[in-house]
Design a protein around this motif. Sequence first.
Motif: not given
Length: 129
Positions: A67-69, A112-114, A118-123
């Motif tokens: 995955h990419v965060c 999940r992107a199209p 697996v993607l993550e957006v995190a602070f």
Amino acid sequence: MDYPCGPGINHIEFWVKNLEESVRFYSELFPLIGWHALNQTSFSCGQHEIYFKEMPISFHENLGVRHVCYHATSREVVDAVGEWLRRQNADIIRGPLEMSHYSAGYYTVDFRAPNGFVLEVAFTPNARL
């Protein structure tokens, strides 16, 4: 060897099944987290570039990144992404929620992107890189 920008990642290339669908998805997601379009198929945050290439179906069996965060600048950015994902009927894995066992204040949404990435957006205000 002298590197003008220092060592690090210059760009990431994603192989996708449907370029139009992927670009549409990321062109809405990326502005929410501070990224901008460089051209029709690539995006940047000012330090790194991500671009997309449509590949024949036979290439989709290759292993890749788990995955990419993406770094969010605030909890509000994570919440905005979570709301946008709900409006898209995206496959949200978890969040937005706090994951303080990673580090104090760690606030994330995973999805999940199209193409199934697996993607993550995190602070992550207290994470040390």
